[in-house]
Scaffold this motif. Structure first.
Motif, PDB file in Angstrom:
ATOM      1  N   SER A 107       0.817  -1.215   0.000  1.00 47.57           N
ATOM      2  CA  SER A 107       0.000   0.000   0.000  1.00 47.57           C
ATOM      3  C   SER A 107       0.854   1.269   0.000  1.00 47.57           C
ATOM      4  CB  SER A 107      -0.925   0.005   1.213  1.00 47.57           C
ATOM      5  OG  SER A 107      -0.164   0.050   2.395  1.00 47.57           O
ATOM      6  N   VAL A 108       2.167   1.126  -0.083  1.00 45.48           N
ATOM      7  CA  VAL A 108       3.068   2.276  -0.098  1.00 45.48           C
ATOM      8  C   VAL A 108       3.430   2.602  -1.542  1.00 45.48           C
ATOM      9  CG1 VAL A 108       5.313   3.163   0.643  1.00 45.48           C
ATOM     10  CG2 VAL A 108       3.985   1.715   2.171  1.00 45.48           C
ATOM     11  N   HIS A 154       6.608   9.942  -0.750  1.00 43.62           N
ATOM     12  CA  HIS A 154       6.210   8.633  -0.228  1.00 43.62           C
ATOM     13  C   HIS A 154       4.784   8.800   0.284  1.00 43.62           C
ATOM     14  CE1 HIS A 154      10.635   8.210   0.041  1.00 43.62           C
ATOM     15  NE2 HIS A 154      10.335   7.000  -0.396  1.00 43.62           N
ATOM     16  N   SER A 155       3.909   7.922  -0.175  1.00 38.84           N
ATOM     17  CA  SER A 155       2.512   8.019   0.234  1.00 38.84           C
ATOM     18  C   SER A 155       1.949   6.633   0.483  1.00 38.84           C
ATOM     19  CB  SER A 155       1.700   8.752  -0.833  1.00 38.84           C
ATOM     20  OG  SER A 155       1.789   8.062  -2.055  1.00 38.84           O
ATOM     21  N   GLN A 156       0.773   6.626   1.074  1.00 44.66           N
ATOM     22  CA  GLN A 156       0.117   5.368   1.415  1.00 44.66           C
ATOM     23  C   GLN A 156      -1.358   5.497   1.046  1.00 44.66           C
ATOM     24  OE1 GLN A 156       0.477   4.417   5.532  1.00 44.66           O
ATOM     25  NE2 GLN A 156       0.033   2.274   5.210  1.00 44.66           N
TER      26      GLN A 156
END
Length: 178
Positions: A107-108, A154-156
């Protein structure tokens, strides 16, 4: 009276010369300590400044040759990676900038954007696109290297969505940057 003044001047010159020799000797000893043991060929314990100077000169020449070899190796490596430089190493051939990479790991999501310094885009616009796509920004940074700007996000995935669409994100970011 002249005799006393002449003797004082002679003593002063001797003292100055003695101090100069002591200073030169200490500098030569310091230079000798900077030469690696394998280069220091003097097996004698006798202090010989000319030997130390010769060894230092040859060591510096070896270091210069090594630097030149490493420069050539670097140029060859950069050519194999398509990052040709001119002779002075000052200007890199432009890759097809901007470069946009979107990598997924569970999920990253990691988004890397490399753009030209003279064609910047708004950092917050990429953040807005990521948030619109349902991402929670974990970390965002940028750095300037030469004439390029490197952005990393960087996101989720957040909410009920199982993941983020890398291809649609890549296209939307490409539209911003171009």
């Amino acid at each position: 009276m002249k005799k006393n003044g002449g003797e004082e001047a002679k003593v002063e010159r001797k003292t100055v010369e003695k101090n100069r020799r002591m200073h030169m000797k200490s500098l030569c000893c310091k230079l000798a300590t900077l030469i690696p043991k394998e280069e220091n060929k003097s097996s004698r314990d006798v202090y010989n400044p000319s030997d130390h100077l010769d060894q230092a000169a040859s060591y510096i020449k070896k270091l210069n040759e090594r630097v030149e070899k490493l420069k050539q190796k670097k140029i060859a490596a950069m050519k194999t990676q398509g990052l040709d430089k001119d002779i002075n190493g000052a200007k890199m051939k432009d890759l097809s900038l901007p470069v946009i990479e979107v990598r997924e790991l569970d999920s990253v999501l990691e988004v890397v954007v490399v753009s030209k310094l003279n064609k910047p885009f708004m950092f917050h616009q990429v953040v807005a696109v990521l948030e619109e796509e349902g991402a929670l920004i974990l970390n965002a940074s940028f750095s300037v290297v030469g004439d390029k700007i490197f952005h990393t996000f960087h996101s989720q995935a957040v909410g009920s969505r199982s993941g983020l669409e890398a291809s649609s994100l890549s296209e939307r970011i490409r539209e911003l940057v171009l």
